[in-house]
Motif scaffolding. Structure first.
Motif, PDB file in Angstrom:
ATOM      1  N   HIS A 114       0.809  -1.234   0.000  1.00  0.00           N
ATOM      2  CA  HIS A 114       0.000   0.000   0.000  1.00  0.00           C
ATOM      3  C   HIS A 114       0.831   1.268   0.000  1.00  0.00           C
ATOM      4  O   HIS A 114       0.283   2.345  -0.166  1.00  0.00           O
ATOM      5  N   SER A 115       2.126   1.140   0.270  1.00  0.00           N
ATOM      6  CA  SER A 115       2.925   2.311   0.623  1.00  0.00           C
ATOM      7  C   SER A 115       3.966   2.665  -0.434  1.00  0.00           C
ATOM      8  O   SER A 115       5.019   3.193  -0.107  1.00  0.00           O
ATOM      9  N   VAL A 116       3.647   2.434  -1.697  1.00  0.00           N
ATOM     10  CA  VAL A 116       4.586   2.792  -2.771  1.00  0.00           C
ATOM     11  C   VAL A 116       4.559   4.315  -2.925  1.00  0.00           C
ATOM     12  O   VAL A 116       3.493   4.921  -3.070  1.00  0.00           O
ATOM     13  N   ASP A 117       5.738   4.940  -2.840  1.00  0.00           N
ATOM     14  CA  ASP A 117       5.759   6.406  -2.878  1.00  0.00           C
ATOM     15  C   ASP A 117       6.806   6.967  -3.837  1.00  0.00           C
ATOM     16  O   ASP A 117       7.095   8.148  -3.813  1.00  0.00           O
ATOM     17  N   ARG A 118       7.399   6.096  -4.669  1.00  0.00           N
ATOM     18  CA  ARG A 118       8.304   6.608  -5.699  1.00  0.00           C
ATOM     19  C   ARG A 118       8.459   5.587  -6.821  1.00  0.00           C
ATOM     20  O   ARG A 118       8.261   4.389  -6.615  1.00  0.00           O
ATOM     21  N   LEU A 119       8.820   6.117  -7.983  1.00  0.00           N
ATOM     22  CA  LEU A 119       8.902   5.270  -9.172  1.00  0.00           C
ATOM     23  C   LEU A 119       9.944   4.172  -8.995  1.00  0.00           C
ATOM     24  O   LEU A 119       9.726   3.027  -9.412  1.00  0.00           O
ATOM     25  N   LYS A 120      11.050   4.505  -8.362  1.00  0.00           N
ATOM     26  CA  LYS A 120      12.125   3.522  -8.164  1.00  0.00           C
ATOM     27  C   LYS A 120      11.594   2.261  -7.466  1.00  0.00           C
ATOM     28  O   LYS A 120      11.944   1.132  -7.846  1.00  0.00           O
ATOM     29  N   ILE A 121      10.770   2.451  -6.462  1.00  0.00           N
ATOM     30  CA  ILE A 121      10.213   1.308  -5.723  1.00  0.00           C
ATOM     31  C   ILE A 121       9.299   0.496  -6.641  1.00  0.00           C
ATOM     32  O   ILE A 121       9.358  -0.741  -6.672  1.00  0.00           O
ATOM     33  N   ALA A 122       8.457   1.173  -7.394  1.00  0.00           N
ATOM     34  CA  ALA A 122       7.539   0.467  -8.297  1.00  0.00           C
ATOM     35  C   ALA A 122       8.319  -0.338  -9.331  1.00  0.00           C
ATOM     36  O   ALA A 122       7.977  -1.488  -9.631  1.00  0.00           O
ATOM     37  N   ARG A 123       9.390   0.254  -9.864  1.00  0.00           N
ATOM     38  CA  ARG A 123      10.211  -0.453 -10.866  1.00  0.00           C
ATOM     39  C   ARG A 123      10.844  -1.703 -10.277  1.00  0.00           C
ATOM     40  O   ARG A 123      10.882  -2.757 -10.910  1.00  0.00           O
ATOM     41  N   ARG A 124      11.352  -1.576  -9.059  1.00  0.00           N
ATOM     42  CA  ARG A 124      11.991  -2.740  -8.428  1.00  0.00           C
ATOM     43  C   ARG A 124      10.965  -3.832  -8.126  1.00  0.00           C
ATOM     44  O   ARG A 124      11.228  -5.013  -8.354  1.00  0.00           O
ATOM     45  N   LEU A 125       9.802  -3.447  -7.617  1.00  0.00           N
ATOM     46  CA  LEU A 125       8.760  -4.446  -7.335  1.00  0.00           C
ATOM     47  C   LEU A 125       8.346  -5.147  -8.628  1.00  0.00           C
ATOM     48  O   LEU A 125       8.126  -6.365  -8.659  1.00  0.00           O
ATOM     49  N   SER A 126       8.246  -4.385  -9.697  1.00  0.00           N
ATOM     50  CA  SER A 126       7.877  -4.948 -10.992  1.00  0.00           C
ATOM     51  C   SER A 126       8.917  -5.982 -11.447  1.00  0.00           C
ATOM     52  O   SER A 126       8.584  -7.107 -11.840  1.00  0.00           O
ATOM     53  N   ALA A 127      10.177  -5.603 -11.369  1.00  0.00           N
ATOM     54  CA  ALA A 127      11.243  -6.491 -11.842  1.00  0.00           C
ATOM     55  C   ALA A 127      11.391  -7.723 -10.956  1.00  0.00           C
ATOM     56  O   ALA A 127      11.794  -8.789 -11.426  1.00  0.00           O
ATOM     57  N   GLN A 128      11.057  -7.578  -9.672  1.00  0.00           N
ATOM     58  CA  GLN A 128      11.339  -8.651  -8.716  1.00  0.00           C
ATOM     59  C   GLN A 128      10.129  -9.528  -8.411  1.00  0.00           C
ATOM     60  O   GLN A 128      10.263 -10.524  -7.703  1.00  0.00           O
ATOM     61  N   ARG A 129       8.954  -9.179  -8.931  1.00  0.00           N
ATOM     62  CA  ARG A 129       7.792 -10.023  -8.675  1.00  0.00           C
ATOM     63  C   ARG A 129       7.981 -11.349  -9.412  1.00  0.00           C
ATOM     64  O   ARG A 129       8.143 -11.368 -10.643  1.00  0.00           O
ATOM     65  N   PRO A 130       7.952 -12.478  -8.702  1.00  0.00           N
ATOM     66  CA  PRO A 130       8.144 -13.756  -9.406  1.00  0.00           C
ATOM     67  C   PRO A 130       7.033 -13.972 -10.436  1.00  0.00           C
ATOM     68  O   PRO A 130       5.856 -13.776 -10.120  1.00  0.00           O
ATOM     69  N   PRO A 131       7.397 -14.378 -11.659  1.00  0.00           N
ATOM     70  CA  PRO A 131       6.391 -14.578 -12.712  1.00  0.00           C
ATOM     71  C   PRO A 131       5.368 -15.646 -12.347  1.00  0.00           C
ATOM     72  O   PRO A 131       4.259 -15.653 -12.883  1.00  0.00           O
ATOM     73  N   SER A 132       5.727 -16.536 -11.423  1.00  0.00           N
ATOM     74  CA  SER A 132       4.787 -17.591 -11.029  1.00  0.00           C
ATOM     75  C   SER A 132       3.645 -17.053 -10.172  1.00  0.00           C
ATOM     76  O   SER A 132       2.641 -17.734  -9.976  1.00  0.00           O
ATOM     77  N   LEU A 133       3.782 -15.835  -9.666  1.00  0.00           N
ATOM     78  CA  LEU A 133       2.727 -15.261  -8.822  1.00  0.00           C
ATOM     79  C   LEU A 133       1.884 -14.276  -9.630  1.00  0.00           C
ATOM     80  O   LEU A 133       2.352 -13.695 -10.598  1.00  0.00           O
ATOM     81  N   ALA A 134       0.647 -14.095  -9.184  1.00  0.00           N
ATOM     82  CA  ALA A 134      -0.210 -13.071  -9.792  1.00  0.00           C
ATOM     83  C   ALA A 134       0.434 -11.705  -9.578  1.00  0.00           C
ATOM     84  O   ALA A 134       1.269 -11.530  -8.684  1.00  0.00           O
ATOM     85  N   ALA A 135       0.056 -10.737 -10.403  1.00  0.00           N
ATOM     86  CA  ALA A 135       0.623  -9.393 -10.271  1.00  0.00           C
ATOM     87  C   ALA A 135       0.457  -8.895  -8.832  1.00  0.00           C
ATOM     88  O   ALA A 135      -0.546  -9.167  -8.172  1.00  0.00           O
ATOM     89  N   LEU A 136       1.471  -8.182  -8.370  1.00  0.00           N
ATOM     90  CA  LEU A 136       1.433  -7.580  -7.040  1.00  0.00           C
ATOM     91  C   LEU A 136       0.521  -6.350  -7.087  1.00  0.00           C
ATOM     92  O   LEU A 136       0.694  -5.473  -7.936  1.00  0.00           O
ATOM     93  N   ASN A 137      -0.458  -6.305  -6.200  1.00  0.00           N
ATOM     94  CA  ASN A 137      -1.363  -5.157  -6.133  1.00  0.00           C
ATOM     95  C   ASN A 137      -0.675  -4.025  -5.390  1.00  0.00           C
ATOM     96  O   ASN A 137      -0.150  -4.236  -4.296  1.00  0.00           O
TER      97      ASN A 137
END
Ligand SMILES: *Cc1c(COP(=O)(O)O)cnc(C)c1O
Length: 232
Positions: A105-128
């Motif tokens: 819930h606490s994403v507050d900058r693009l850098k964090i969103a980019r890292r979460l995007s790159a690091q979310r395992p493809p086997s899991l549903a998209a991170l909300n």
């Protein structure tokens, strides 16, 4: 069967009471109760409290401190709990978030969103994810200002592995229903500009009526479920 502890009994009673209050406030403000979800904020509380709440029908839990959260996720891995991260994010800890949570819930900058995007395992549903808004414009609080929102939404919308669900805020303490409503109303207006969003993460133990009145879809409630915290 073991007799439930007093704490487990209290937690179950509190959840029932809060669900009743949510239903009542929804009726008062013309909302549908099924459109307002309850997130149980369990920071500083033991895994046994979470288990008691789960047995009382609560399946979504919010945690603020990563290491503490990971310990509890491990202890409770047998239960189908949906874990939400609602605390401050250090950029070197995004991998653990991407691997272990359903929501951040606490994403507050693009850098964090980019890292979460790159690091979310493809086997899991998209991170909300929700973007945290510094709605009361306090220097001490994290979160973005509303005038930064447009550009951030554009950039985040292109990232895979994460799904931008909405906005989150922790407003300054305001006294009285009308003052609280005025702050939450700004959040609702902001979200209404983005039809792709469906989540307004706002409202805590002390301001849940105001949050429901102004369109909250997800209340983050700690104290009213688990009792006061000794440590922050
Ligand atoms: C602790 C916390 C809550 C819960 O607050 P209560 O007043 O105990 O209901 C909600 N949201 C965030 C981000 C928190 O840190």
């Amino acid at each position: 069967m073991n007799k439930p502890s007093d704490q487990a009994t209290n937690i179950a009673k509190n959840i029932t009471q809060i669900q009743k209050n949510i239903a009542l406030f929804c009726q008062t403000y013309g909302r549908r109760a099924e459109d307002v979800q309850l997130l149980a904020v369990s920071k500083t509380k033991p895994a046994s409290d979470i288990q008691a709440a789960f047995e009382a029908g609560q399946a979504q839990f919010g945690e603020n401190y990563l290491q503490e959260a990971l310990d509890k996720i491990k202890q409770l891995q047998a239960l189908p709990i949906e874990w939400h991260f609602i605390g401050a994010i250090q950029s070197n800890k995004t991998r653990e978030l991407a691997e272990n949570f359903s929501w951040v819930h606490s994403v507050d900058r693009l850098k964090i969103a980019r890292r979460l995007s790159a690091q979310r395992p493809p086997s899991l549903a998209a991170l909300n994810i929700c973007l945290q808004i510094n709605i009361s414009q306090e220097d001490s609080k994290s979160g973005i200002n509303l005038d930064q929102l447009d550009s951030l939404v554009d950039e985040i919308s292109t990232l895979h592995g994460i799904k931008l669900r909405g906005l989150m805020a922790i407003p300054e303490k305001a006294c009285g229903l009308n003052a609280q409503r005025a702050i939450f109303a700004k959040m609702q207006q902001a979200m209404n500009k983005y039809p792709q969003m469906d989540t307004l993460s706002m409202g805590m133990s002390a301001d849940m009526e105001a949050a429901i009145a102004e369109g909250s879809t997800l209340l983050r409630i700690g104290t009213a479920i688990f009792g006061a915290r000794n440590i922050t």
